[in-house]
Design an enzyme around this catalytic site. Structure first.
Site, mmCIF file in Angstrom:
data_model
loop_
_atom_site.group_PDB
_atom_site.id
_atom_site.type_symbol
_atom_site.label_atom_id
_atom_site.label_comp_id
_atom_site.label_asym_id
_atom_site.label_seq_id
_atom_site.Cartn_x
_atom_site.Cartn_y
_atom_site.Cartn_z
ATOM 1 N N GLU A 184 5.091 -5.077 6.877
ATOM 2 C CA GLU A 184 4.378 -4.018 7.617
ATOM 3 C C GLU A 184 4.930 -3.822 9.025
ATOM 4 O O GLU A 184 4.930 -2.717 9.563
ATOM 5 C CB GLU A 184 2.877 -4.331 7.701
ATOM 6 C CG GLU A 184 2.124 -4.263 6.383
ATOM 7 C CD GLU A 184 2.086 -5.580 5.619
ATOM 8 O OE1 GLU A 184 2.963 -6.445 5.867
ATOM 9 O OE2 GLU A 184 1.197 -5.743 4.765
ATOM 10 N N ALA A 236 0.869 -1.181 0.000
ATOM 11 C CA ALA A 236 0.000 0.000 0.000
ATOM 12 C C ALA A 236 0.906 1.230 0.000
ATOM 13 O O ALA A 236 2.071 1.160 0.410
ATOM 14 C CB ALA A 236 -0.889 -0.011 1.225
ATOM 15 N N GLY A 262 0.704 -5.066 0.975
ATOM 16 C CA GLY A 262 -0.532 -5.134 0.192
ATOM 17 C C GLY A 262 -0.317 -5.784 -1.174
ATOM 18 O O GLY A 262 -1.244 -6.364 -1.740
ATOM 19 N N GLU A 309 -0.513 -9.339 -0.519
ATOM 20 C CA GLU A 309 -1.928 -9.622 -0.216
ATOM 21 C C GLU A 309 -2.769 -9.613 -1.487
ATOM 22 O O GLU A 309 -3.692 -10.427 -1.639
ATOM 23 C CB GLU A 309 -2.450 -8.607 0.802
ATOM 24 C CG GLU A 309 -1.799 -8.816 2.165
ATOM 25 C CD GLU A 309 -2.137 -7.714 3.162
ATOM 26 O OE1 GLU A 309 -2.445 -8.051 4.303
ATOM 27 O OE2 GLU A 309 -2.067 -6.523 2.807
HETATM 28 N N1 DAK Z 1 4.607 3.154 -0.709
HETATM 29 C C1 DAK Z 1 4.981 4.316 -1.279
HETATM 30 N N2 DAK Z 1 6.095 4.445 -2.026
HETATM 31 C C2 DAK Z 1 6.861 3.359 -2.196
HETATM 32 C C3 DAK Z 1 6.534 2.107 -1.634
HETATM 33 C C4 DAK Z 1 5.332 2.026 -0.860
HETATM 34 N N3 DAK Z 1 4.900 0.884 -0.308
HETATM 35 N N4 DAK Z 1 7.494 1.228 -1.966
HETATM 36 C C5 DAK Z 1 8.374 1.898 -2.721
HETATM 37 N N5 DAK Z 1 8.014 3.185 -2.871
HETATM 38 C C6 DAK Z 1 8.693 4.242 -3.605
HETATM 39 C C7 DAK Z 1 9.934 4.709 -2.856
HETATM 40 O O1 DAK Z 1 9.589 5.643 -1.858
HETATM 41 C C8 DAK Z 1 10.738 5.322 -3.977
HETATM 42 O O2 DAK Z 1 10.189 6.588 -4.265
HETATM 43 P P1 DAK Z 1 11.151 7.889 -4.410
HETATM 44 O O3 DAK Z 1 11.908 7.954 -3.155
HETATM 45 O O4 DAK Z 1 12.004 7.556 -5.603
HETATM 46 O O5 DAK Z 1 10.181 9.006 -4.637
HETATM 47 C C9 DAK Z 1 10.430 4.398 -5.149
HETATM 48 O O6 DAK Z 1 9.213 3.732 -4.822
HETATM 49 C C10 DAK Z 1 11.502 3.342 -5.380
HETATM 50 O O7 DAK Z 1 11.719 2.669 -4.156
HETATM 51 P P2 DAK Z 1 13.175 2.516 -3.488
HETATM 52 O O8 DAK Z 1 14.067 3.636 -3.871
HETATM 53 O O9 DAK Z 1 12.954 2.278 -2.051
HETATM 54 O O10 DAK Z 1 13.670 1.188 -4.226
HETATM 55 P P3 DAK Z 1 14.667 0.076 -3.642
HETATM 56 O O11 DAK Z 1 14.943 -0.845 -4.798
HETATM 57 O O12 DAK Z 1 15.824 0.694 -2.946
HETATM 58 O O13 DAK Z 1 13.818 -0.713 -2.544
HETATM 59 C C11 DAK Z 1 11.861 -1.830 -1.699
HETATM 60 C C12 DAK Z 1 12.696 -1.430 -2.938
HETATM 61 C C13 DAK Z 1 10.584 -2.493 -2.218
HETATM 62 C C14 DAK Z 1 12.651 -2.851 -0.859
HETATM 63 C C15 DAK Z 1 11.552 -0.571 -0.842
HETATM 64 O O14 DAK Z 1 11.014 0.414 -1.709
HETATM 65 C C16 DAK Z 1 10.577 -0.831 0.264
HETATM 66 O O15 DAK Z 1 10.950 -1.367 1.305
HETATM 67 N N6 DAK Z 1 9.317 -0.423 0.066
HETATM 68 C C17 DAK Z 1 8.299 -0.516 1.075
HETATM 69 C C18 DAK Z 1 7.817 -1.937 1.234
HETATM 70 C C19 DAK Z 1 6.769 -2.041 2.324
HETATM 71 O O16 DAK Z 1 7.033 -1.721 3.484
HETATM 72 N N7 DAK Z 1 5.572 -2.448 1.941
HETATM 73 C C20 DAK Z 1 4.453 -2.591 2.877
HETATM 74 C C21 DAK Z 1 3.700 -1.275 2.935
HETATM 75 S S1 DAK Z 1 2.355 -1.303 4.107
HETATM 76 C C22 DAK Z 1 -5.291 -1.921 3.831
HETATM 77 C C23 DAK Z 1 -4.876 -2.739 2.808
HETATM 78 C C24 DAK Z 1 -3.513 -2.989 2.632
HETATM 79 C C25 DAK Z 1 -2.577 -2.413 3.450
HETATM 80 C C26 DAK Z 1 -2.985 -1.591 4.459
HETATM 81 C C27 DAK Z 1 -4.346 -1.349 4.671
HETATM 82 N N8 DAK Z 1 -6.672 -1.658 4.054
HETATM 83 C C28 DAK Z 1 -7.651 -2.301 3.156
HETATM 84 C C29 DAK Z 1 -7.106 -0.807 5.081
HETATM 85 C C30 DAK Z 1 -1.182 -2.685 3.185
HETATM 86 C C31 DAK Z 1 -0.189 -2.066 3.828
HETATM 87 C C32 DAK Z 1 1.151 -2.131 3.258
HETATM 88 O O17 DAK Z 1 1.392 -2.714 2.220
#
Ligand code: DAK
Length: 257
Positions: free
Chosen positions: A131, A65, A108, A111
């Site tokens: 998360e 997400a 997400g 998921e």
């Molecule tokens: N959200 C927003 N931006 C994201 C992102 C994300 N989840 N993942 C990556 N990006 C963005 C980065 O911020 C970066 O943007 P800029 O800085 O260039 O503006 C760009 O994508 C490239 O990412 P990186 O520079 O970080 O790339 P790397 O290769 O170094 O790293 C990575 C890739 C995938 C390991 C890293 O980006 C990362 O750790 N991303 C976050 C992964 C994460 O934590 N995902 C879980 C998020 S929480 C719900 C339903 C679902 C959910 C919640 C509620 N409801 C129905 C209520 C789900 C929640 C989640 O998924």
């Protein structure tokens, strides 16, 4: 549609939904989820379409997400946004959905892939529920679907540490159907979609519904449900066509009637 592209292939029997926020690794913002949900609703009503494939790009299926969109939210904001409606719509889709995953399928994104019915992955695919690292936990089925797919202990490990597993591990634990080289993952997903699209769409949808029901109800209730769907198919033209084609030693031509 701003964040997805929808195209059709194989006599319009296969619909392909491609997530299209490449710079953000296809992070699932509210609008993107609404677009997926809306298009699935339409595709489910579209008689030409028999199978849906959801994909991202080589680098990312979806990295979760959109964290930037969620960061400042309060509980009431989240409640008002009613994000679960879009996820529920995906889960309600009658037609089979195949996730074609390459690169990151995180949070997400994982998921979303698990809400689909099958997952074809490239050898670069990585799955995880990270998360926990940002102070929350999976909220769109991660603790439930991941556990049902890979079992308690591995699911606990992934959910509590946030670490990723690669495609090999995902296959080993039964999370995905298949791993193929990165240049072939779309082709392979479409091949699977085409195979399913050549079956009776009614039988496919009722079989999907029955398999899904096994996750919800006790065995006896599931068996009753299966029986009802099995009987129901005997009022379809496709059942006659399928069985006559077998007897006549020819290929069945299913019409979805
Ligand atoms: N959200 C927003 N931006 C994201 C992102 C994300 N989840 N993942 C990556 N990006 C963005 C980065 O911020 C970066 O943007 P800029 O800085 O260039 O503006 C760009 O994508 C490239 O990412 P990186 O520079 O970080 O790339 P790397 O290769 O170094 O790293 C990575 C890739 C995938 C390991 C890293 O980006 C990362 O750790 N991303 C976050 C992964 C994460 O934590 N995902 C879980 C998020 S929480 C719900 C339903 C679902 C959910 C919640 C509620 N409801 C129905 C209520 C789900 C929640 C989640 O998924």
């Amino acid at each position: 549609m701003e964040f997805i592209k929808v195209t059709k292939a194989y006599q319009k029997h296969i619909a392909l939904i491609q997530l299209n926020r490449p710079k953000e690794l296809n992070a699932l913002n509210i609008q993107l989820m609404e677009e997926i949900s809306e298009s699935l609703k339409e595709l489910d009503k579209d008689d030409e379409v028999r199978v849906v494939v959801i994909t991202g790009n080589e680098r990312a299926f979806a990295a979760g997400a959109d964290i930037k969109q969620m960061a400042g939210k309060q509980t009431i904001d989240m409640w008002k946004e009613d994000r679960f409606t879009t996820w529920d719509q995906i889960n309600k889709t009658k037609k089979p959905i195949i996730a074609a995953v390459s690169g990151f399928a995180l949070g997400g994104g994982c998921e979303l892939a698990m809400t689909c019915d099958m997952i074809v992955a490239s050898e670069t695919a990585q799955f995880g529920q990270p998360e926990i690292k940002i102070g929350v936990m999976p909220g769109a089925g991660g603790t439930q679907r991941l556990t049902k797919a890979i079992g308690k202990v591995k699911s606990m490990e992934l959910v509590l540490t946030g670490k990723f597993i690669n495609a090999e591990e995902a296959l080993h634990y039964g999370l995905i159907n298949k791993i193929v080289p990165v240049e072939l993952y779309m082709e392979e997903a479409l091949k699977l979609a085409k195979e399913i699209a050549s079956m009776s769409p009614l039988a496919v949808q009722m079989a999907k519904e029955s398999v899904k029901r096994s996750f919800e109800v006790p065995l006896d209730e599931g068996l009753q449900f299966e029986r009802k769907n099995f009987y129901m198919l005997f009022s379809s033209e496709d059942q006659k066509e399928g069985m006559n084609a077998f007897v006549e030693k020819r290929r069945a031509d299913f019409k979805g009637k």
